[in-house]
Design a protein around this motif. Structure first.
Motif, PDB file in Angstrom:
ATOM      1  N   GLY A  78      67.521  72.639  51.852  1.00  0.00           N
ATOM      2  CA  GLY A  78      67.477  73.534  50.640  1.00  0.00           C
ATOM      3  C   GLY A  78      66.658  74.881  51.017  1.00  0.00           C
ATOM      4  N   LEU A  79      66.668  75.469  52.275  1.00  0.00           N
ATOM      5  CA  LEU A  79      67.249  76.696  52.530  1.00  0.00           C
ATOM      6  C   LEU A  79      68.400  77.121  52.439  1.00  0.00           C
ATOM      7  CD1 LEU A  79      64.393  77.407  55.803  1.00  0.00           C
ATOM      8  CD2 LEU A  79      63.871  78.222  53.008  1.00  0.00           C
ATOM      9  N   LEU A  80      69.798  76.617  53.014  1.00  0.00           N
ATOM     10  CA  LEU A  80      71.251  76.783  52.455  1.00  0.00           C
ATOM     11  C   LEU A  80      71.309  77.596  50.870  1.00  0.00           C
ATOM     12  CD1 LEU A  80      72.788  75.571  56.048  1.00  0.00           C
ATOM     13  CD2 LEU A  80      72.199  77.840  55.483  1.00  0.00           C
ATOM     14  N   SER A  81      70.382  76.221  50.656  1.00  0.00           N
ATOM     15  CA  SER A  81      71.198  76.297  49.264  1.00  0.00           C
ATOM     16  C   SER A  81      70.545  78.012  48.162  1.00  0.00           C
ATOM     17  CB  SER A  81      70.203  75.261  48.402  1.00  0.00           C
ATOM     18  OG  SER A  81      70.957  74.507  49.058  1.00  0.00           O
ATOM     19  N   VAL A  82      69.299  77.804  49.189  1.00  0.00           N
ATOM     20  CA  VAL A  82      68.835  79.194  48.079  1.00  0.00           C
ATOM     21  C   VAL A  82      69.098  80.942  48.658  1.00  0.00           C
ATOM     22  CG1 VAL A  82      66.752  80.721  48.436  1.00  0.00           C
ATOM     23  CG2 VAL A  82      66.019  78.541  48.595  1.00  0.00           C
ATOM     24  N   VAL A  83      69.581  80.768  49.816  1.00  0.00           N
ATOM     25  CA  VAL A  83      70.881  81.925  50.622  1.00  0.00           C
ATOM     26  C   VAL A  83      71.769  81.797  50.097  1.00  0.00           C
ATOM     27  CG1 VAL A  83      72.097  83.033  52.219  1.00  0.00           C
ATOM     28  CG2 VAL A  83      69.510  81.795  52.840  1.00  0.00           C
ATOM     29  N   HIS A  84      72.282  80.129  49.436  1.00  0.00           N
ATOM     30  CA  HIS A  84      73.867  80.639  48.772  1.00  0.00           C
ATOM     31  C   HIS A  84      74.307  81.480  47.571  1.00  0.00           C
ATOM     32  CE1 HIS A  84      75.666  77.999  52.892  1.00  0.00           C
ATOM     33  NE2 HIS A  84      75.811  79.134  52.982  1.00  0.00           N
ATOM     34  N   ASN A  85      73.044  80.444  46.629  1.00  0.00           N
ATOM     35  CA  ASN A  85      73.001  80.302  45.625  1.00  0.00           C
ATOM     36  C   ASN A  85      72.882  81.602  45.407  1.00  0.00           C
ATOM     37  OD1 ASN A  85      73.597  77.900  44.131  1.00  0.00           O
ATOM     38  ND2 ASN A  85      71.653  77.300  45.102  1.00  0.00           N
ATOM     39  N   ALA A  86      72.320  82.223  45.855  1.00  0.00           N
ATOM     40  CA  ALA A  86      71.557  84.064  45.683  1.00  0.00           C
ATOM     41  C   ALA A  86      73.220  84.887  46.361  1.00  0.00           C
ATOM     42  CB  ALA A  86      71.001  84.134  46.588  1.00  0.00           C
ATOM     43  N   GLN A  87      73.705  84.117  46.788  1.00  0.00           N
ATOM     44  CA  GLN A  87      74.873  85.376  47.361  1.00  0.00           C
ATOM     45  C   GLN A  87      76.052  84.605  46.077  1.00  0.00           C
ATOM     46  OE1 GLN A  87      76.349  83.604  50.750  1.00  0.00           O
ATOM     47  NE2 GLN A  87      75.480  85.336  52.451  1.00  0.00           N
ATOM     48  N   GLY A  88      76.310  83.657  45.288  1.00  0.00           N
ATOM     49  CA  GLY A  88      76.826  83.424  44.152  1.00  0.00           C
ATOM     50  C   GLY A  88      78.186  82.296  44.783  1.00  0.00           C
ATOM     51  N   PHE A  89      78.411  82.759  46.410  1.00  0.00           N
ATOM     52  CA  PHE A  89      79.210  81.784  47.576  1.00  0.00           C
ATOM     53  C   PHE A  89      78.044  81.130  48.890  1.00  0.00           C
ATOM     54  CE2 PHE A  89      79.958  85.648  48.455  1.00  0.00           C
ATOM     55  CZ  PHE A  89      79.917  85.415  49.913  1.00  0.00           C
ATOM     56  N   SER A  90      79.068  80.305  48.698  1.00  0.00           N
ATOM     57  CA  SER A  90      79.162  79.675  50.645  1.00  0.00           C
ATOM     58  C   SER A  90      79.655  80.638  51.170  1.00  0.00           C
ATOM     59  CB  SER A  90      79.189  78.462  50.276  1.00  0.00           C
ATOM     60  OG  SER A  90      79.356  77.813  51.570  1.00  0.00           O
ATOM     61  N   SER A  91      78.865  81.098  52.137  1.00  0.00           N
ATOM     62  CA  SER A  91      79.733  82.369  53.345  1.00  0.00           C
ATOM     63  C   SER A  91      79.752  80.851  54.608  1.00  0.00           C
ATOM     64  CB  SER A  91      78.152  83.047  54.094  1.00  0.00           C
ATOM     65  OG  SER A  91      77.156  82.093  54.414  1.00  0.00           O
ATOM     66  N   LEU A  92      79.857  79.134  54.693  1.00  0.00           N
ATOM     67  CA  LEU A  92      80.356  78.939  55.158  1.00  0.00           C
ATOM     68  C   LEU A  92      81.248  78.725  55.963  1.00  0.00           C
ATOM     69  CD1 LEU A  92      76.905  75.652  55.004  1.00  0.00           C
ATOM     70  CD2 LEU A  92      77.546  77.689  56.460  1.00  0.00           C
ATOM     71  N   GLY A  93      81.770  78.670  57.092  1.00  0.00           N
ATOM     72  CA  GLY A  93      83.151  78.133  57.309  1.00  0.00           C
ATOM     73  C   GLY A  93      82.978  76.318  57.212  1.00  0.00           C
ATOM     74  N   ARG A  94      85.122  76.184  57.213  1.00  0.00           N
ATOM     75  CA  ARG A  94      84.771  74.913  57.103  1.00  0.00           C
ATOM     76  C   ARG A  94      84.219  73.661  57.837  1.00  0.00           C
ATOM     77  NH1 ARG A  94      85.720  70.340  53.895  1.00  0.00           N
ATOM     78  NH2 ARG A  94      85.408  68.385  55.348  1.00  0.00           N
ATOM     79  N   THR A  95      84.232  74.196  59.614  1.00  0.00           N
ATOM     80  CA  THR A  95      82.994  73.103  60.356  1.00  0.00           C
ATOM     81  C   THR A  95      81.524  73.621  60.677  1.00  0.00           C
ATOM     82  OG1 THR A  95      84.890  73.910  62.037  1.00  0.00           O
ATOM     83  CG2 THR A  95      82.341  73.398  63.177  1.00  0.00           C
ATOM     84  N   SER A  96      81.127  74.975  59.587  1.00  0.00           N
ATOM     85  CA  SER A  96      79.867  74.555  59.055  1.00  0.00           C
ATOM     86  C   SER A  96      79.862  73.798  58.131  1.00  0.00           C
ATOM     87  CB  SER A  96      79.823  75.811  58.605  1.00  0.00           C
ATOM     88  OG  SER A  96      79.671  76.734  60.202  1.00  0.00           O
ATOM     89  N   CYS A  97      80.561  73.746  56.561  1.00  0.00           N
ATOM     90  CA  CYS A  97      80.438  72.825  55.962  1.00  0.00           C
ATOM     91  C   CYS A  97      80.263  71.501  56.780  1.00  0.00           C
ATOM     92  CB  CYS A  97      81.483  73.240  54.915  1.00  0.00           C
ATOM     93  SG  CYS A  97      81.141  71.837  53.356  1.00  0.00           S
ATOM     94  N   VAL A  98      80.627  70.943  56.763  1.00  0.00           N
ATOM     95  CA  VAL A  98      81.098  69.904  57.543  1.00  0.00           C
ATOM     96  C   VAL A  98      79.314  69.381  58.174  1.00  0.00           C
ATOM     97  CG1 VAL A  98      81.826  67.901  59.273  1.00  0.00           C
ATOM     98  CG2 VAL A  98      83.038  69.497  57.735  1.00  0.00           C
ATOM     99  N   MET A  99      79.002  70.039  58.873  1.00  0.00           N
ATOM    100  CA  MET A  99      77.849  70.203  60.068  1.00  0.00           C
ATOM    101  C   MET A  99      76.267  69.846  59.474  1.00  0.00           C
ATOM    102  SD  MET A  99      78.417  69.475  63.383  1.00  0.00           S
ATOM    103  CE  MET A  99      79.848  68.403  62.176  1.00  0.00           C
TER     104      MET A  99
END
Length: 335
Positions: A78-99
C-alpha cells in the motif's frame, strides 16, 4: 538497474504512460485513503493485544495473525503504491520489484488463509462435527503456523524460476506475472490460484454453509437454550460473514481477471483495467480490523481508548471482560 526497469515499463506502455499525471495522483490519493487507516488500525490491534493479556486468548490469535499479515501487506504494498503513483512511475530496481511482489503476495495469501482458518475454527466450535472440543492455544498456534507455511510454500517458486514477479497494471507495483504466455510460467499461475485462492474459497464456502445451517437451527431453539448463547453465536456469525463478503469483494475480481487472461492468452487487457482489481485487493487490509473492532467488544474496550489516548475503562469492566472470555471458551465467543 533503475534504467532497465523504467525501460521495461515504457515498452509495455508503447511509449505513452497509461494514465495522465492527474490520474496517477488520483490513484495515489485513493490508495492513501485506504492504506493510512489500514496501517493505524492493524498496528493498534497488534499493540493492544500485546499490552493487555485479556486479549491474548486462543480465539483471538487468528485475528491478531490477520492484523500482522494485513499490516505487512499495507506497508510493503500500500505505502509503496502511494509513493510510486504520486511519482507517476516506480523507482524500484528489478531486484526490489521482485522483493515487493514476493512480500505483498506472502502477506496477502497469509491473510486469505487466515480467513479460511477462522472459518474452520468457527465450524468446529459451533457445529461440533467431532463432538465437544475446546479451541486451545496449541490449536491457534498450529493454525497460524500453517497459514504462513502455506503462503511461503507457494510464493517462493517465482524466486527459483517457476513463475516470476513483474510490474502489473499501470506499472507502479509488482505481483505474480499472470500475463506471461510462456507455458512454464502459466502453469505456476494456474497452480498458484488453485491452491491460494480456490482452496481457501472452497474451505470458507463449506465451513460457513455448515455454520449458517447450524445457527439457523440454534435460532429456532433459542427459547429452549435460554436465548443468550444463540444471540452470541449469531453475533459471531455476522462478523465472520462480513469478513467473507469483504474477502470476495476484494479478491474475486483480481482472481477472475487473472484466470481470464490465463485461459484466453490472446485477450488484451489495458493497464488501467488491469490495475483496478489489483488495487481493490490491496484495500482488503483495512476492512478486517474495522469489522472485528466493531463486532468484537473485547477489542473495542481496548482499541478505542488506545486510539483516543485515554485510559482503559474501570477494573470492574476489565473483570467483566475476563469473565466473558472464560464463560465463552467452551461455547462461542467473538473471535
Amino acid at each position: 538497474m533503475h534504467d532497465s526497469f523504467v525501460t521495461h515499463n515504457s515498452s509495455s506502455w508503447q511509449g505513452e504512460p497509461p494514465l495522465s499525471r492527474g490520474g496517477f495522483i488520483l490513484l495515489s490519493a485513493v490508495m492513501a485513503l485506504f492504506t493510512g487507516p489500514a496501517v493505524v488500525l492493524n498496528a493498534t490491534v497488534i499493540i493492544v493485544s500485546l499490552l493487555h493479556k485479556q486479549l491474548r486468548q486462543p480465539l483471538n490469535y487468528a485475528l491478531v495473525n490477520m492484523a500482522v499479515a494485513d499490516l505487512g501487506s499495507a506497508v510493503t504494498g500500500g505505502l509503496l503504491s502511494v509513493v510510486h503513483n504520486a511519482q507517476g512511475f516506480s523507482s524500484l530496481g528489478r531486484t526490489s520489484c521482485v522483493m515487493e511482489g514476493f512480500a505483498v503476495s506472502l502477506f496477502g495469501i497469509t491473510s486469505l488463509c487466515t480467513v479460511a482458518l477462522i472459518a474452520v475454527e468457527r465450524m468446529f466450535v459451533v457445529c461440533k462435527p467431532l463432538g465437544h472440543m475446546t479451541f486451545q492455544k496449541k490449536h491457534a498456534l498450529a493454525a497460524i503456523a500453517l497459514s504462513w507455511i502455506w503462503s511461503l510454500t507457494w510464493n517462493v517458486p517465482p524466486l527459483l524460476g517457476w513463475g516470476r514477479y513483474e510490474p502489473e497494471g499501470v506499472g507502479t507495483s509488482c505481483a505474480p506475472d499472470w500475463r506471461n504466455r510462456d507455458p512454464h510460467h502459466m502453469s505456476y499461475i494456474l497452480v498458484y490460484f488453485t491452491v491460494c485462492f480456490a482452496v481457501p474459497f472452497v474451505v470458507i464456502l463449506v465451513s460457513y454453509s455448515r455454520l449458517m445451517w447450524t445457527l439457523h437451527q440454534v435460532s429456532k431453539l433459542a427459547c429452549l437454550e435460554g436465548g443468550a448463547v444463540a444471540k452470541k453465536e449469531l453475533k459471531v456469525a455476522s462478523m465472520v460473514v462480513l469478513m467473507v463478503l469483504t474477502f470476495l469483494i476484494s479478491w474475486l475480481p483480481y482472481a477472475a481477471l487473472s484466470m481470464l487472461v490465463v485461459f484466453n492468452p490472446h485477450l488484451e487487457i489495458s493497464p488501467l483495467v488491469g490495475t483496478v482489481p489489483v488495487y481493490l485487493a490491496k484495500t482488503s487490509t483495512v476492512y478486517n480490523p474495522i469489522i472485528y473492532i466493531y463486532c468484537n467488544k473485547q477489542f473495542q474496550r481496548y482499541v478505542v481508548p488506545f486510539l483516543l489516548c485515554r485510559e482503559v475503562r474501570t477494573q470492574e469492566d476489565t473483570s467483566e471482560v475476563v469473565t466473558t472470555v472464560e464463560m465463552s471458551t467452551n461455547k462461542v465467543s467473538p473471535a
